[in-house]
Design a protein around this motif. Structure first.
Motif, PDB file in Angstrom:
ATOM      1  N   ARG A  48      17.223  34.359 -63.378  1.00  0.00           N
ATOM      2  CA  ARG A  48      17.393  33.831 -64.735  1.00  0.00           C
ATOM      3  C   ARG A  48      18.604  32.914 -64.857  1.00  0.00           C
ATOM      4  O   ARG A  48      18.571  31.945 -65.620  1.00  0.00           O
ATOM      5  N   SER A  49      19.669  33.168 -64.112  1.00  0.00           N
ATOM      6  CA  SER A  49      20.835  32.281 -64.198  1.00  0.00           C
ATOM      7  C   SER A  49      20.563  30.934 -63.546  1.00  0.00           C
ATOM      8  O   SER A  49      21.298  29.972 -63.774  1.00  0.00           O
ATOM      9  N   MET A  50      19.498  30.852 -62.734  1.00  0.00           N
ATOM     10  CA  MET A  50      19.162  29.614 -62.036  1.00  0.00           C
ATOM     11  C   MET A  50      17.952  28.912 -62.640  1.00  0.00           C
ATOM     12  O   MET A  50      17.244  28.165 -61.972  1.00  0.00           O
ATOM     13  N   GLY A  51      17.696  29.186 -63.900  1.00  0.00           N
ATOM     14  CA  GLY A  51      16.683  28.412 -64.612  1.00  0.00           C
ATOM     15  C   GLY A  51      15.294  29.009 -64.638  1.00  0.00           C
ATOM     16  O   GLY A  51      14.326  28.323 -64.997  1.00  0.00           O
ATOM     17  N   LEU A  52      15.172  30.281 -64.288  1.00  0.00           N
ATOM     18  CA  LEU A  52      13.878  30.951 -64.333  1.00  0.00           C
ATOM     19  C   LEU A  52      13.890  32.029 -65.428  1.00  0.00           C
ATOM     20  O   LEU A  52      14.941  32.494 -65.836  1.00  0.00           O
ATOM     21  N   GLY A  53      12.699  32.400 -65.875  1.00  0.00           N
ATOM     22  CA  GLY A  53      12.590  33.534 -66.792  1.00  0.00           C
ATOM     23  C   GLY A  53      12.524  33.216 -68.267  1.00  0.00           C
ATOM     24  O   GLY A  53      12.312  34.124 -69.084  1.00  0.00           O
ATOM     25  N   LEU A  54      12.737  31.962 -68.668  1.00  0.00           N
ATOM     26  CA  LEU A  54      12.690  31.612 -70.087  1.00  0.00           C
ATOM     27  C   LEU A  54      11.227  31.563 -70.553  1.00  0.00           C
ATOM     28  O   LEU A  54      10.454  30.721 -70.123  1.00  0.00           O
ATOM     29  N   LEU A  55      10.874  32.494 -71.429  1.00  0.00           N
ATOM     30  CA  LEU A  55       9.524  32.576 -71.956  1.00  0.00           C
ATOM     31  C   LEU A  55       9.455  31.856 -73.296  1.00  0.00           C
ATOM     32  O   LEU A  55      10.087  32.267 -74.269  1.00  0.00           O
ATOM     33  N   LEU A 114      22.115  33.791 -71.512  1.00  0.00           N
ATOM     34  CA  LEU A 114      21.781  32.370 -71.550  1.00  0.00           C
ATOM     35  C   LEU A 114      20.601  32.153 -70.618  1.00  0.00           C
ATOM     36  O   LEU A 114      20.618  32.566 -69.455  1.00  0.00           O
ATOM     37  N   LEU A 115      19.564  31.521 -71.138  1.00  0.00           N
ATOM     38  CA  LEU A 115      18.377  31.189 -70.359  1.00  0.00           C
ATOM     39  C   LEU A 115      18.145  29.694 -70.403  1.00  0.00           C
ATOM     40  O   LEU A 115      18.450  29.042 -71.410  1.00  0.00           O
ATOM     41  N   TRP A 116      17.610  29.146 -69.330  1.00  0.00           N
ATOM     42  CA  TRP A 116      17.344  27.708 -69.335  1.00  0.00           C
ATOM     43  C   TRP A 116      16.151  27.379 -68.441  1.00  0.00           C
ATOM     44  O   TRP A 116      15.750  28.165 -67.599  1.00  0.00           O
ATOM     45  N   LEU A 120      15.794  22.841 -71.411  1.00  0.00           N
ATOM     46  CA  LEU A 120      15.882  23.722 -72.569  1.00  0.00           C
ATOM     47  C   LEU A 120      16.901  24.808 -72.255  1.00  0.00           C
ATOM     48  O   LEU A 120      16.848  25.417 -71.176  1.00  0.00           O
ATOM     49  N   VAL A 121      17.818  25.050 -73.181  1.00  0.00           N
ATOM     50  CA  VAL A 121      18.828  26.089 -73.004  1.00  0.00           C
ATOM     51  C   VAL A 121      18.788  26.993 -74.225  1.00  0.00           C
ATOM     52  O   VAL A 121      18.941  26.534 -75.361  1.00  0.00           O
TER      53      VAL A 121
END
Length: 199
Positions: A186-193, A44-46, A60-61
């Motif tokens: 990534r679990s804290m809202g970073l990394g979503l490309l 899960l990415l957000w 965005l999730v």
């Protein structure tokens, strides 16, 4: 060909939990992960999108499964719109947005990169073999994360926007970055490309 679900959560800033979450990264994390439901596995990415004028905040999730929206809607946290997306990347130029944890690790300590040139160099290394013909670090912030039990830490984040080139030998790597995210936090809202084919 991979399929994922991109959910746009338009948050209600008058809801008590939402107001708290906008000041507390871990509370935002809990809102995003409420879409996972019970027992669902997968990345899960957000990302909390940049505020534009007086518009309501948007998250965005991205999930590999249909999101479970029952709890989010029952709590009155806002509205939701779900898009089912088939990932079909081809070589070419894409507009992109990515908020990432741009740090260098030295002696087991993470040093945030504050210089824009260093930030762009870091991003180029992370996204290789993709190329970056145009990239601007548009925002650099330090998110304070307060976990249950009193643990607190700072998560340094840079929002990158621009254009990237997916070469013929980089389609697989680009797809993996979209599905799995980029970098730490990534679990804290970073990394979503996020990618959109450039015209």
């Amino acid at each position: 060909m991979s399929t994922f679900y991109l959910t746009q959560l338009t948050l209600d800033p008058y809801a008590k939990e939402v107001r708290r979450a906008l000041e507390d990264r871990y509370a935002l994390h809990r809102i995003a992960y409420s879409l996972k439901g019970d027992g669902r596995k997968g990345r899960l990415l957000w990302r909390l999108e940049p505020l534009r004028g007086k518009k309501r905040p948007v998250m965005l999730v991205q999930t590999p499964f249909p999101p479970e929206l029952g709890h989010f809607l029952a709590q009155g946290w806002g509205d939701a719109r779900v898009n089912r997306i088939q990932l079909e990347l081809v070589p070419g130029v894409y507009a992109f947005r990515l908020e990432a944890n741009a740090v260098r690790r030295r002696e087991q300590k993470a040093r945030p990169l504050l210089d824009p040139d260093e930030q762009v160099q870091w991003l180029g290394e992370k996204l290789a073999p993709l190329e970056l013909p145009e990239v601007i670090p548009t925002r650099s912030v330090a998110h304070v994360v307060r976990k249950p039990g009193g643990e607190t830490y700072t998560l340094h984040a840079v929002l990158f926007e621009g254009r990237l080139l997916v070469p013929e030998n980089g389609v697989g790597e680009a797809a993996a970055m979209v599905l799995e995210g980029v970098g730490r936090g990534r679990s804290m809202g970073l990394g979503l490309l996020s990618l959109k084919r450039a015209r």
